[in-house]
Design an enzyme around this catalytic site. Structure first.
Site, PDB file in Angstrom:
ATOM      1  CE  LYS A 192      -2.678   3.533   1.630  1.00  0.00           C
ATOM      2  NZ  LYS A 192      -1.983   4.682   1.651  1.00  0.00           N
ATOM      3  CD  GLU A 267      11.766   2.960  12.236  1.00  0.00           C
ATOM      4  OE1 GLU A 267      12.197   3.913  12.870  1.00  0.00           O
ATOM      5  OE2 GLU A 267      12.194   1.787  12.984  1.00  0.00           O
ATOM      6  CB  CYS A 301      11.456   9.157  11.105  1.00  0.00           C
ATOM      7  SG  CYS A 301      12.354   7.911  10.038  1.00  0.00           S
ATOM      8  CD  GLU A 403       8.124  12.489  13.986  1.00  0.00           C
ATOM      9  OE1 GLU A 403       8.812  12.091  13.388  1.00  0.00           O
ATOM     10  OE2 GLU A 403       6.849  12.027  14.230  1.00  0.00           O
TER      11      GLU A 403
END
Length: 515
Positions: A192, A267, A301, A403
């Site tokens: 996906k 992750e 990230c 974040e």
């Protein structure tokens, strides 16, 4: 007015008809979605530039893709691993030959500058070559049995059918981290793709087709995560989900996989920091911090979203750093002069601007530079934000804890190395960290004490290489690692084998063996 409206509709239809249309890849065929609907892929630097139309897939499409992968599973599993690897080496050659085209496609749909997009494609090439080499290894081991005339060993076996859910920020590298190890281990997959970057995943899958990977082994579904991603996670025939994305989404996926007893590799986020000691080469530290904070417009990230600076050099570092940041050129990534491209979409832009407001009005940090959306002239049709620096940030400020995933970084002062290490470790994530120092003792002490999955010395928090494990601690993931040979532990399971040639029943842990 009627004529003007008619002209506008005619222009819209013309633009639609001239836009290239792409399809899902299921069972070795390029097919439309069962829904018959489409979504458009826009260039985030210029939303009037439509990259293509892609299928707006649904659960029925996922069912078809999973069925195709299931049908292909036995034959692919029984294909000797060295033969699987030969196809992957061929895939690597195709990626290398088409690198320039894939690079431009990626910059156009994702926004990152050409050099970075080229690095993204190169990472997929490197991953393919490196991991294909495991086709002649996939090592298990032998060990002495505790009974005589008995042989003991263990081997790897494929997990089964894998669902791969990938994000927008590394549109070819991250899919390759998942796809290539899954294939070399003998699994079949359904991918996906990130809905903002469907063309890059499609280019990767098309290269798989050209390389001769059998029908049904690799399948690609396009669409929204809420529809396609959820259906893939919930499908009873999917044995493993490998997901890269937000921590919140990862938690939902983990809960669903736990209920269904599926394997899951996550992750997720990061709030990475660079420590800059008082003996650091400041010019080098500034360059590394600029690259770490604003590479990929901060949409990594591993981005250096915190700069933890010794008070003895704090003022000097802030001056040098801000001066360098102000010289960065924001613009379309296709322009070779651009340093920082757009962010991915309107939602991301508003989220980032919201954090800038928090930094100014809630945290009361000092806005050293940037802080604004760029909306005029060459920027009017894109999602551009000035590279933004906050100074005098406290470790517990929201901009120092959460974040942001955009071109924003926070500078935090400290007095001692232990204090700096506590600041770095004092967030819910644990992906990447770095330290700039000329003192070997300080660097090794920091490497020991920083609780992150990756640590750099005299470099930024970005720049992972494919032959080392990639991943983090705490809220960054669930303990697995991508890249390196460690990724094989995600996509294979261990089987222990005992061969007794004594000609009689021997009972381990029960029979006594006399010496």
């Amino acid at each position: 007015m009627a004529k003007a409206k008619e002209a506008k509709e005619k222009k819209s239809k013309s633009a639609k008809s001239s836009t290239k249309t792409y399809h899902n890849f299921i069972g070795g065929e390029w097919v439309k979605s069962s829904s018959g609907e489409w979504f458009t892929n826009e260039n985030p630097a210029d939303t009037t530039d439509i990259v293509g139309r892609f299928p707006l897939s649904n659960k029925e499409d996922v069912d078809l893709a999973v069925a195709a992968a299931k049908d292909a599973a036995t034959k692919w599993r029984r294909t000797p691993a060295p033969r699987r690897a030969e196809l992957l080496f061929r895939l690597g050659e195709i990626l290398r030959e088409n690198k320039d085209r894939y690079t431009r496609d990626m910059t156009r749909e994702m926004g990152k500058v050409l050099k970075e997009a080229g690095g993204d494609v190169q990472e997929a090439i490197d991953c393919t070559y490196y991991t294909a080499g495991e086709g002649r290894r996939l090592h298990g081991f032998t060990t002495p049995a505790e009974m005589p005339d008995k042989f003991a060993m263990c081997v790897r076996q494929p997990v089964g059918l894998c669902g791969l859910i990938t994000p927008f920020n590394f549109p070819m590298a991250i899919p390759s981290w998942k796809l290539i190890p899954a294939l070399v281990c003998g699994n079949t997959v359904v991918i996906k793709s990130g809905e903002d970057v469907p063309l890059s995943a499609l280019n990767l899958v098309k290269a798989c087709e050209e390389a001769g990977i059998p029908k049904g082994v690799v399948n690609l579904i396009n669409g929204h995560g809420a529809d396609v991603g959820s259906a893939l996670v919930e499908h009873e025939d999917v044995r493993l989900i490998s997901f890269t994305g937000s921590t919140n989404t990862g938690r939902i996926i983990a809960e669903q996989c736990a209920r269904d007893n599926k394997l899951v590799s996550l992750e997720m986020g990061g709030k990475n920091a660079i420590i800059i000691m008082d003996d650091a080469d400041l010019d080098n530290a500034v360059e590394g911090s600029v690259w770490g904070a604003f590479g990929t417009s901060g949409q990594r990230c591993t981005a250096s979203s915190r700069l933890v600076v010794h008070k003895k050099v704090y003022k000097k570092f802030v001056e040098k750093f801000v001066e360098r940041v102000k010289k960065l050129r924001v613009g379309n990534g296709l322009d070779a002069k651009t340093d920082v491209g757009p962010v991915i979409n309107e939602d991301a832009m508003q989220k980032i601007l919201g954090y800038i407001e928090i930094g100014m009005n809630v945290d009361k940090a000092t806005l050293a530079c940037g802080g604004n959306a760029l909306t005029k002239g060459e920027y009017k049709n894109g999602y551009f934000i000035e590279p933004t620096v906050f100074s005098d940030v406290a470790p517990n400020h929201r901009i120092g804890q959460e974040e942001i995933f955009g071109p924003v970084t926070s500078i935090i002062p400290f007095n001692t190395l232990d204090e700096a290490i506590d600041i770095v470790n004092g967030v819910k994530y644990g992906l990447s960290s770095a330290i700039y120092t000329q003192d070997v003792n300080q660097s090794f002490y920091a490497m020991q004490e920083l609780y992150t999955g990756i640590c750099y010395v005299n470099s930024a928090t970005i720049g992972a290489e494919v032959h080392l494990p990639f991943g983090g601690t705490k809220g960054t993931g669930n303990g697995h690692r991508e890249a390196g040979t460690q990724v094989l532990d995600i996509f294979s399971e261990w089987k222990s084998l005992y061969i007794d040639y004594s000609g009689k029943l021997q009972k381990a842990q029960i029979d006594e063996f006399e010496i």
